[in-house]
Design a protein around this motif. Structure first.
Motif, PDB file in Angstrom:
ATOM      1  N   ARG A 282      19.620  21.762   0.902  1.00  0.00           N
ATOM      2  CA  ARG A 282      19.974  22.760  -0.095  1.00  0.00           C
ATOM      3  C   ARG A 282      19.698  24.162   0.451  1.00  0.00           C
ATOM      4  NH1 ARG A 282      17.871  21.780  -5.922  1.00  0.00           N
ATOM      5  NH2 ARG A 282      19.658  23.127  -6.301  1.00  0.00           N
ATOM      6  N   GLY A 283      20.651  24.709   1.157  1.00  0.00           N
ATOM      7  CA  GLY A 283      20.453  26.019   1.764  1.00  0.00           C
ATOM      8  C   GLY A 283      20.438  27.127   0.723  1.00  0.00           C
ATOM      9  N   MET A 284      19.323  27.844   0.604  1.00  0.00           N
ATOM     10  CA  MET A 284      19.209  28.962  -0.333  1.00  0.00           C
ATOM     11  C   MET A 284      18.788  30.202   0.439  1.00  0.00           C
ATOM     12  SD  MET A 284      17.594  27.496  -3.898  1.00  0.00           S
ATOM     13  CE  MET A 284      16.262  26.542  -3.176  1.00  0.00           C
ATOM     14  N   ARG A 285      19.767  31.094   0.670  1.00  0.00           N
ATOM     15  CA  ARG A 285      19.472  32.344   1.356  1.00  0.00           C
ATOM     16  C   ARG A 285      18.738  33.247   0.364  1.00  0.00           C
ATOM     17  NH1 ARG A 285      21.913  33.605   5.951  1.00  0.00           N
ATOM     18  NH2 ARG A 285      22.265  35.796   5.389  1.00  0.00           N
ATOM     19  N   THR A 286      17.502  33.578   0.694  1.00  0.00           N
ATOM     20  CA  THR A 286      16.586  34.186  -0.272  1.00  0.00           C
ATOM     21  C   THR A 286      16.172  35.580   0.140  1.00  0.00           C
ATOM     22  OG1 THR A 286      15.732  31.996  -0.853  1.00  0.00           O
ATOM     23  CG2 THR A 286      14.368  33.884  -1.456  1.00  0.00           C
TER      24      THR A 286
ATOM     25  N   LEU B  44       8.040  21.499   0.692  1.00  0.00           N
ATOM     26  CA  LEU B  44       8.623  21.928  -0.573  1.00  0.00           C
ATOM     27  C   LEU B  44       9.579  23.097  -0.396  1.00  0.00           C
ATOM     28  CD1 LEU B  44       5.476  21.735  -2.874  1.00  0.00           C
ATOM     29  CD2 LEU B  44       7.337  20.090  -2.702  1.00  0.00           C
ATOM     30  N   ALA B  45       9.384  23.857   0.671  1.00  0.00           N
ATOM     31  CA  ALA B  45      10.230  25.040   0.913  1.00  0.00           C
ATOM     32  C   ALA B  45      11.464  24.712   1.732  1.00  0.00           C
ATOM     33  CB  ALA B  45       9.410  26.127   1.614  1.00  0.00           C
ATOM     34  N   GLY B  46      11.737  23.419   1.919  1.00  0.00           N
ATOM     35  CA  GLY B  46      12.913  23.018   2.685  1.00  0.00           C
ATOM     36  C   GLY B  46      14.189  23.585   2.079  1.00  0.00           C
ATOM     37  N   GLY B  47      15.021  24.156   2.901  1.00  0.00           N
ATOM     38  CA  GLY B  47      16.282  24.720   2.430  1.00  0.00           C
ATOM     39  C   GLY B  47      16.169  26.145   1.938  1.00  0.00           C
ATOM     40  N   ILE B  48      14.944  26.690   1.844  1.00  0.00           N
ATOM     41  CA  ILE B  48      14.761  28.076   1.415  1.00  0.00           C
ATOM     42  C   ILE B  48      14.671  28.959   2.667  1.00  0.00           C
ATOM     43  CG2 ILE B  48      13.268  29.697   0.202  1.00  0.00           C
ATOM     44  CD1 ILE B  48      12.405  27.405  -1.596  1.00  0.00           C
TER      45      ILE B  48
ATOM     46  N   ALA C 139      23.311  36.258  -0.367  1.00  0.00           N
ATOM     47  CA  ALA C 139      22.075  35.654  -0.886  1.00  0.00           C
ATOM     48  C   ALA C 139      22.363  34.806  -2.119  1.00  0.00           C
ATOM     49  CB  ALA C 139      21.063  36.743  -1.235  1.00  0.00           C
ATOM     50  N   THR C 140      21.635  33.739  -2.260  1.00  0.00           N
ATOM     51  CA  THR C 140      21.794  32.863  -3.428  1.00  0.00           C
ATOM     52  C   THR C 140      20.526  32.772  -4.262  1.00  0.00           C
ATOM     53  OG1 THR C 140      21.207  30.937  -2.069  1.00  0.00           O
ATOM     54  CG2 THR C 140      23.548  31.446  -2.308  1.00  0.00           C
ATOM     55  N   GLN C 141      19.477  33.488  -3.839  1.00  0.00           N
ATOM     56  CA  GLN C 141      18.229  33.460  -4.607  1.00  0.00           C
ATOM     57  C   GLN C 141      17.453  34.760  -4.383  1.00  0.00           C
ATOM     58  OE1 GLN C 141      15.113  30.055  -5.481  1.00  0.00           O
ATOM     59  NE2 GLN C 141      14.781  30.772  -3.397  1.00  0.00           N
ATOM     60  N   ILE C 142      16.871  35.294  -5.462  1.00  0.00           N
ATOM     61  CA  ILE C 142      15.991  36.453  -5.374  1.00  0.00           C
ATOM     62  C   ILE C 142      14.627  36.041  -5.926  1.00  0.00           C
ATOM     63  CG2 ILE C 142      15.702  38.907  -5.871  1.00  0.00           C
ATOM     64  CD1 ILE C 142      18.495  38.987  -6.935  1.00  0.00           C
ATOM     65  N   LEU C 143      13.566  36.382  -5.185  1.00  0.00           N
ATOM     66  CA  LEU C 143      12.203  36.154  -5.639  1.00  0.00           C
ATOM     67  C   LEU C 143      11.575  37.531  -5.860  1.00  0.00           C
ATOM     68  CD1 LEU C 143      11.152  33.330  -3.141  1.00  0.00           C
ATOM     69  CD2 LEU C 143      12.099  33.098  -5.448  1.00  0.00           C
ATOM     70  N   VAL C 144      11.192  37.803  -7.104  1.00  0.00           N
ATOM     71  CA  VAL C 144      10.784  39.141  -7.494  1.00  0.00           C
ATOM     72  C   VAL C 144       9.325  39.159  -7.902  1.00  0.00           C
ATOM     73  CG1 VAL C 144      11.285  41.113  -8.991  1.00  0.00           C
ATOM     74  CG2 VAL C 144      13.124  39.531  -8.359  1.00  0.00           C
TER      75      VAL C 144
ATOM     76  N   ALA D 227      21.884  39.595 -10.687  1.00  0.00           N
ATOM     77  CA  ALA D 227      21.832  38.249 -10.126  1.00  0.00           C
ATOM     78  C   ALA D 227      22.778  37.313 -10.861  1.00  0.00           C
ATOM     79  CB  ALA D 227      20.401  37.729 -10.198  1.00  0.00           C
ATOM     80  N   GLU D 228      22.819  37.408 -12.187  1.00  0.00           N
ATOM     81  CA  GLU D 228      23.709  36.551 -12.972  1.00  0.00           C
ATOM     82  C   GLU D 228      25.176  36.838 -12.655  1.00  0.00           C
ATOM     83  OE1 GLU D 228      22.663  37.168 -17.015  1.00  0.00           O
ATOM     84  OE2 GLU D 228      20.734  36.120 -16.869  1.00  0.00           O
ATOM     85  N   GLN D 229      25.503  38.118 -12.520  1.00  0.00           N
ATOM     86  CA  GLN D 229      26.884  38.481 -12.209  1.00  0.00           C
ATOM     87  C   GLN D 229      27.337  37.938 -10.863  1.00  0.00           C
ATOM     88  OE1 GLN D 229      26.889  42.741 -12.471  1.00  0.00           O
ATOM     89  NE2 GLN D 229      26.458  42.769 -14.681  1.00  0.00           N
ATOM     90  N   LEU D 230      26.388  37.860  -9.908  1.00  0.00           N
ATOM     91  CA  LEU D 230      26.725  37.402  -8.555  1.00  0.00           C
ATOM     92  C   LEU D 230      26.447  35.917  -8.352  1.00  0.00           C
ATOM     93  CD1 LEU D 230      25.329  40.442  -6.511  1.00  0.00           C
ATOM     94  CD2 LEU D 230      27.703  39.991  -7.193  1.00  0.00           C
TER      95      LEU D 230
END
Length: 468
Positions: free
Chosen positions: A141-145, A167-171, A206-211, A228-231
């Motif tokens: 599960r590739g998540m560009r963060t 647990l961080a696999g794919g992040i 990017a597919t994920q933002i950590l704030v 984020a929702e719009q994109l």
């Protein structure tokens, strides 16, 4: 962020362990039968033991919860300790079936051999299965963060992620967003400022933002969420509570919309644990009060009449649970009108009459406190209650001293079981005692109470040098 992954990993690994136990049971049975090592009775009900193995597997899965954070990166030591716990549970279930059914047909040698083979298999499974499961389910599960955080938080957060590879696999953390005038000592590239969120997300796919919640106002957080929702980008907010507590371990609790953080875990906050501890207190205290206390009381009264006439008991106010005051009972061991009652007893203290010295050394002067246990003011084991005057003095030496009042005081405690008894002659001794008290509060278990009680009984017959 990892809660669902942790829960899923625990469940899937538990299933693989249960399957391993069942397959190995069938394989071991077929193997020993084929080579003729064990001659099975025709009347043995193997299906019953197979069902017991399945039930034991469910119990094993429940025991994985305590390892959920480390599951996937266990060292050999942790894998062995976890496997030992699991083998213990499976053995209890299997031999419980033998006892309950009074089964004389099943071979005990077969069961012991099975447990031995299973122990080795579980060690290997606990070491290698979780990372394989994590790689299979999470790695693809590739998540560009992108991380939005103050400069000083970025490297610590990335380091935290890297410590949880299972647990961080794919992040994939591709960079961070922060203020231009706050350079960070980080290996990650800074992709822009908070005004550039939309551009950064689009340019870097990017597919994920950590704030970090420490970095944005409520209005700014709403803006980031809308972008984020719009994109079509996930957004997760995090808070680094460690910045408020330093390096000390903390416990985080989530209750609906609120998050609570405390410096320590308290197992005795759990009602079930409270019930277990109270039942143990009654089971231990009642026989002592009924069988030991009366004849000992008569003996003490007679010796007092000879050596030091006066009251049988010495009663004082002490602080208990949540610093509530209660009257503690002890056999009097000092002469009447000795004065300086708040001064701790020292070695060869002239205030103590001869038989009182014996009572103190053997801890028999504490026997009346089992009445306090039955009354609910004390527990058999817990932090020892000190004089009220000493509470105030000791609190000035150890900042977290009063935290020991989070649980009921005990007749004996972890510190006493380690030999820390008698006079507190220097601050280092006080810190060690309070350290053990805090360890007891954080790591209470029924087995720990039993260990403390066993050590205390041993000290009655072989008192430490500090007992006087």
């Amino acid at each position: 962020m990892f809660k669902d992954r942790q829960q899923g990993l625990v469940y899937l690994h538990g299933c693989t362990l249960a399957i391993t136990a069942v397959v190995l049971f069938l394989t071991w049975g077929g193997f020993v039968n084929a080579v003729g090592w064990i001659e099975f009775s025709k009347h043995v009900n193997r299906d019953l033991y197979l069902l017991a193995t399945v039930c034991a597997g469910l119990w094993v899965q429940q025991g994985l919860r305590g390892y959920s954070e480390k599951l996937g990166c266990l060292g050999w030591g942790d894998a062995i300790r976890l496997s030992r716990q699991q083998i213990g549970r499976i053995a209890i279930v299997l031999f419980a079936v033998v006892v309950v059914t009074k089964d004389g047909n099943i071979s005990r040698t077969f069961l012991i051999g099975y447990l031995g083979v299973l122990a080795g298999a579980l060690i290997i499974a606990n070491k290698y299965f979780p990372p394989l499961i994590a790689r299979l389910f999470f790695g693809a599960r590739g998540m560009r963060t992108v991380v939005i955080a103050p400069a000083k938080e970025v490297e610590g957060f990335v380091k935290w992620l890297r410590q949880r590879p299972h647990l961080a696999g794919g992040i994939e953390v591709i960079g961070w967003i922060g203020d231009a005038d706050a350079p960070a000592e980080t290996t990650l590239p800074r992709l822009g400022t908070k005004r550039d969120v939309r551009r950064v997300l689009i340019e870097h796919d990017a597919t994920q933002i950590l704030v970090s919640q420490a970095n944005l106002t409520a209005e700014a957080a709403d803006t980031v969420s809308e972008i984020a929702e719009q994109l079509g980008c996930r957004v997760r907010f995090f808070s680094n509570v460690q910045q408020f507590f330093g390096e000390r371990a903390v416990r985080v609790e989530h209750e609906e919309n609120y998050t609570f953080v405390t410096r320590s875990d308290e197992p005795l906050d759990h009602p079930l644990n409270q019930i277990q501890k109270r039942l143990l207190d009654i089971v231990v205290a009642l026989p002592v009060v009924v069988l030991i206390f009366p004849p000992l009381m008569l003996m003490v009264w007679c010796m007092q009449r000879i050596q030091s006439p006066g009251p049988l008991f010495h009663c004082q106010l002490r602080s208990g649970l949540n610093r509530r005051k209660f009257l503690i009972f002890k056999f009097r061991t000092m002469n009447v009108n000795h004065g300086q009652e708040s001064r701790q007893a020292g070695k060869n203290d002239a205030r103590i009459y001869p038989f009182g010295r014996f009572l103190r050394r053997a801890s028999l002067d504490e026997i009346p406190q089992f009445l306090n246990v039955l009354l609910g003011d004390m527990s058999v084991s817990g932090p020892r209650p000190h004089l009220l005057e000493h509470d105030e003095q000791f609190a000035k030496v150890v900042n977290f001293y009063h935290a020991r009042h989070f649980v009921k005081p005990g007749i004996t405690g972890l510190a006493q079981s380690k030999g820390f008894r008698g006079e507190i002659s220097e601050p280092s001794l006080l810190r060690k005692r309070i350290g053990y008290d805090m360890l007891y509060i954080k790591r209470w278990s029924l087995s720990l109470d039993l260990q403390i009680m066993a050590a205390t009984v041993r000290h009655v017959f072989f008192p430490p040098s500090s007992a006087y």
